[in-house]
Design a protein around this motif. Structure first.
Motif, PDB file in Angstrom:
ATOM      1  N   VAL A 117      -9.983  -0.704   3.698  1.00  0.00           N
ATOM      2  CA  VAL A 117      -9.504   0.312   4.637  1.00  0.00           C
ATOM      3  C   VAL A 117      -9.275   1.601   3.858  1.00  0.00           C
ATOM      4  N   LEU A 118      -9.540   2.721   4.482  1.00  0.00           N
ATOM      5  CA  LEU A 118      -9.349   4.020   3.843  1.00  0.00           C
ATOM      6  C   LEU A 118      -7.901   4.162   3.375  1.00  0.00           C
ATOM      7  N   ALA A 119      -7.727   4.475   2.097  1.00  0.00           N
ATOM      8  CA  ALA A 119      -6.390   4.624   1.513  1.00  0.00           C
ATOM      9  C   ALA A 119      -5.592   5.671   2.288  1.00  0.00           C
ATOM     10  N   GLY A 120      -4.345   5.356   2.554  1.00  0.00           N
ATOM     11  CA  GLY A 120      -3.458   6.282   3.243  1.00  0.00           C
ATOM     12  C   GLY A 120      -3.547   6.217   4.756  1.00  0.00           C
ATOM     13  N   THR A 121      -4.453   5.409   5.267  1.00  0.00           N
ATOM     14  CA  THR A 121      -4.619   5.300   6.721  1.00  0.00           C
ATOM     15  C   THR A 121      -3.457   4.537   7.337  1.00  0.00           C
ATOM     16  N   THR A 122      -2.986   5.055   8.446  1.00  0.00           N
ATOM     17  CA  THR A 122      -1.989   4.331   9.243  1.00  0.00           C
ATOM     18  C   THR A 122      -2.561   4.149  10.642  1.00  0.00           C
ATOM     19  N   LEU A 123      -1.973   3.251  11.370  1.00  0.00           N
ATOM     20  CA  LEU A 123      -2.372   3.013  12.750  1.00  0.00           C
ATOM     21  C   LEU A 123      -1.900   4.171  13.623  1.00  0.00           C
ATOM     22  N   PRO A 124      -2.438   4.322  14.813  1.00  0.00           N
ATOM     23  CA  PRO A 124      -2.000   5.415  15.696  1.00  0.00           C
ATOM     24  C   PRO A 124      -0.489   5.429  15.952  1.00  0.00           C
ATOM     25  N   ASP A 125       0.149   4.244  15.881  1.00  0.00           N
ATOM     26  CA  ASP A 125       1.607   4.205  16.084  1.00  0.00           C
ATOM     27  C   ASP A 125       2.376   4.444  14.787  1.00  0.00           C
ATOM     28  N   GLY A 126       1.659   4.761  13.699  1.00  0.00           N
ATOM     29  CA  GLY A 126       2.298   5.031  12.416  1.00  0.00           C
ATOM     30  C   GLY A 126       2.465   3.803  11.538  1.00  0.00           C
ATOM     31  N   GLY A 127       2.143   2.640  12.067  1.00  0.00           N
ATOM     32  CA  GLY A 127       2.287   1.403  11.301  1.00  0.00           C
ATOM     33  C   GLY A 127       1.218   1.257  10.230  1.00  0.00           C
ATOM     34  N   ALA A 128       1.504   0.372   9.291  1.00  0.00           N
ATOM     35  CA  ALA A 128       0.572   0.115   8.193  1.00  0.00           C
ATOM     36  C   ALA A 128      -0.542  -0.824   8.642  1.00  0.00           C
ATOM     37  N   VAL A 129      -1.689  -0.690   7.992  1.00  0.00           N
ATOM     38  CA  VAL A 129      -2.796  -1.616   8.223  1.00  0.00           C
ATOM     39  C   VAL A 129      -2.571  -2.798   7.284  1.00  0.00           C
ATOM     40  N   THR A 130      -2.131  -3.902   7.842  1.00  0.00           N
ATOM     41  CA  THR A 130      -1.764  -5.083   7.059  1.00  0.00           C
ATOM     42  C   THR A 130      -2.759  -6.217   7.308  1.00  0.00           C
ATOM     43  N   ASP A 131      -2.580  -7.283   6.543  1.00  0.00           N
ATOM     44  CA  ASP A 131      -3.401  -8.472   6.761  1.00  0.00           C
ATOM     45  C   ASP A 131      -3.210  -9.004   8.182  1.00  0.00           C
ATOM     46  N   ALA A 132      -1.993  -8.929   8.700  1.00  0.00           N
ATOM     47  CA  ALA A 132      -1.724  -9.415  10.061  1.00  0.00           C
ATOM     48  C   ALA A 132      -2.473  -8.583  11.099  1.00  0.00           C
ATOM     49  N   VAL A 133      -2.522  -7.282  10.888  1.00  0.00           N
ATOM     50  CA  VAL A 133      -3.267  -6.407  11.811  1.00  0.00           C
ATOM     51  C   VAL A 133      -4.744  -6.774  11.774  1.00  0.00           C
ATOM     52  N   LEU A 134      -5.290  -6.930  10.580  1.00  0.00           N
ATOM     53  CA  LEU A 134      -6.710  -7.279  10.466  1.00  0.00           C
ATOM     54  C   LEU A 134      -6.989  -8.674  11.012  1.00  0.00           C
ATOM     55  N   ALA A 135      -6.052  -9.596  10.852  1.00  0.00           N
ATOM     56  CA  ALA A 135      -6.229 -10.940  11.405  1.00  0.00           C
ATOM     57  C   ALA A 135      -6.398 -10.878  12.919  1.00  0.00           C
ATOM     58  N   ARG A 156     -15.127 -20.462  11.636  1.00  0.00           N
ATOM     59  CA  ARG A 156     -13.784 -20.088  11.173  1.00  0.00           C
ATOM     60  C   ARG A 156     -13.851 -18.819  10.326  1.00  0.00           C
ATOM     61  N   GLN A 157     -12.723 -18.137  10.237  1.00  0.00           N
ATOM     62  CA  GLN A 157     -12.607 -16.963   9.373  1.00  0.00           C
ATOM     63  C   GLN A 157     -11.553 -17.229   8.308  1.00  0.00           C
ATOM     64  N   GLU A 158     -11.903 -16.911   7.079  1.00  0.00           N
ATOM     65  CA  GLU A 158     -10.959 -16.944   5.961  1.00  0.00           C
ATOM     66  C   GLU A 158     -11.012 -15.580   5.278  1.00  0.00           C
ATOM     67  N   PRO A 159     -10.407 -14.570   5.908  1.00  0.00           N
ATOM     68  CA  PRO A 159     -10.503 -13.222   5.350  1.00  0.00           C
ATOM     69  C   PRO A 159      -9.724 -13.075   4.046  1.00  0.00           C
ATOM     70  N   ALA A 160     -10.295 -12.262   3.171  1.00  0.00           N
ATOM     71  CA  ALA A 160      -9.591 -11.900   1.925  1.00  0.00           C
ATOM     72  C   ALA A 160      -8.492 -10.908   2.289  1.00  0.00           C
ATOM     73  N   PRO A 161      -7.478 -10.789   1.449  1.00  0.00           N
ATOM     74  CA  PRO A 161      -6.439  -9.775   1.716  1.00  0.00           C
ATOM     75  C   PRO A 161      -7.061  -8.375   1.805  1.00  0.00           C
ATOM     76  N   VAL A 162      -6.520  -7.572   2.684  1.00  0.00           N
ATOM     77  CA  VAL A 162      -7.020  -6.211   2.860  1.00  0.00           C
ATOM     78  C   VAL A 162      -6.872  -5.433   1.549  1.00  0.00           C
ATOM     79  N   THR A 163      -7.862  -4.592   1.277  1.00  0.00           N
ATOM     80  CA  THR A 163      -7.752  -3.656   0.160  1.00  0.00           C
ATOM     81  C   THR A 163      -7.818  -2.243   0.747  1.00  0.00           C
ATOM     82  N   HIS A 164      -7.261  -1.302   0.001  1.00  0.00           N
ATOM     83  CA  HIS A 164      -7.259   0.097   0.426  1.00  0.00           C
ATOM     84  C   HIS A 164      -7.965   0.894  -0.655  1.00  0.00           C
ATOM     85  N   GLY A 165      -8.816   1.803  -0.240  1.00  0.00           N
ATOM     86  CA  GLY A 165      -9.543   2.598  -1.213  1.00  0.00           C
ATOM     87  C   GLY A 165     -10.241   3.769  -0.564  1.00  0.00           C
ATOM     88  N   PRO A 166     -11.002   4.500  -1.376  1.00  0.00           N
ATOM     89  CA  PRO A 166     -11.720   5.667  -0.860  1.00  0.00           C
ATOM     90  C   PRO A 166     -12.963   5.248  -0.078  1.00  0.00           C
TER      91      PRO A 166
END
Length: 169
Positions: A117-135, A156-166
Motif C-alpha cells: 500500500v502507498l506509504a502514508g495512505t489512510t482510509l477515507p475515514d482517516g483510519g489506517a490500512v491494516t491487515d484486518a482492512v485488507l482481509a 483459500r487466502q493466506e495473505p502476507a502482512p501488508v507492507t507500505h512503500g512508494p
C-alpha cells in the motif's frame, strides 16, 4: 435477464507426430491455446502425465486463473474503498488428487497475496490500512471472483502482512 458474457478460444493439438495416438506413448501432449489478437499460450500436460515441463499445463492455468481473478477483484474493491495499492504479487498453489483409475480433481487452491500500500495512505475515514482492512477486501474479492465461484473445491487466502512503500518500489 442479467447480462451474459461468452468466451471463445481456439485449441490446436500440435503433438501428433508421425504416429498420432497409435499408443499412449506415441503422441505428444503439446498444444496451443489462442484467441484473435492475443499471443498464443503453449501448453502440454503435466510432466507426471507425459507432458513437457517447459509448457503450461491446464492445472497451472487453472491455479493462475484463480489468482488473476482474485487479484483483479481485490484491486477493484480496494480502489472503491480508498485503499491505494501500489504492489501486488501472489504465489498460489493447487493440490490435486489422482485416483487409481486415473481420474482426479483439485482438492484446494491456496492464494498467498502480498499487497503493498502507498506509504502514508489512510482510509477515507482517516483510519489506517491494516491487515484486518485488507482481509475484508480479500473476503469480498473472493465472494466476487467469477472463477472461484465456479469451482467445486475450496479456494483459500493466506495473505502476507501488508507492507507500505512508494509507488515505484
Amino acid at each position: 435477464m442479467p447480462p451474459m458474457h461468452t468466451y471463445s478460444v481456439d485449441l490446436r493439438w500440435t503433438g501428433a507426430g508421425a504416429a498420432g495416438t497409435a499408443s499412449y506413448t506415441s503422441y505428444g501432449r503439446e498444444h496451443t491455446l489462442s484467441a484473435p489478437g492475443k499471443p498464443p499460450v503453449p501448453g502440454s500436460s503435466d510432466p507426471a502425465f507425459r507432458g513437457d515441463a517447459g509448457l503450461w499445463s491446464p492445472e497451472e492455468l487453472l491455479v493462475g486463473a484463480l489468482a488473476q481473478c482474485h487479484m483483479l477483484w481485490f484491486l477493484h474493491l480496494a480502489a472503491q474503498r480508498g485503499v491505494v495499492v501500489v504492489g501486488y504479487a501472489d504465489h498460489p498453489t493447487g493440490a490435486m488428487r489422482v485416483e487409481a483409475a486415473g481420474h482426479g480433481q483439485f482438492t484446494e487452491v491456496v492464494l498467498r497475496p502480498q499487497v503493498r500500500v502507498l506509504a502514508g495512505t489512510t482510509l477515507p475515514d482517516g483510519g489506517a490500512v491494516t491487515d484486518a482492512v485488507l482481509a475484508e477486501v480479500h473476503r469480498a474479492a473472493h465472494e466476487h471472483c467469477f472463477i472461484a465461484r465456479s469451482v467445486n473445491f475450496p479456494v483459500r487466502q493466506e495473505p502476507a502482512p501488508v507492507t507500505h512503500g512508494p509507488a515505484d518500489a
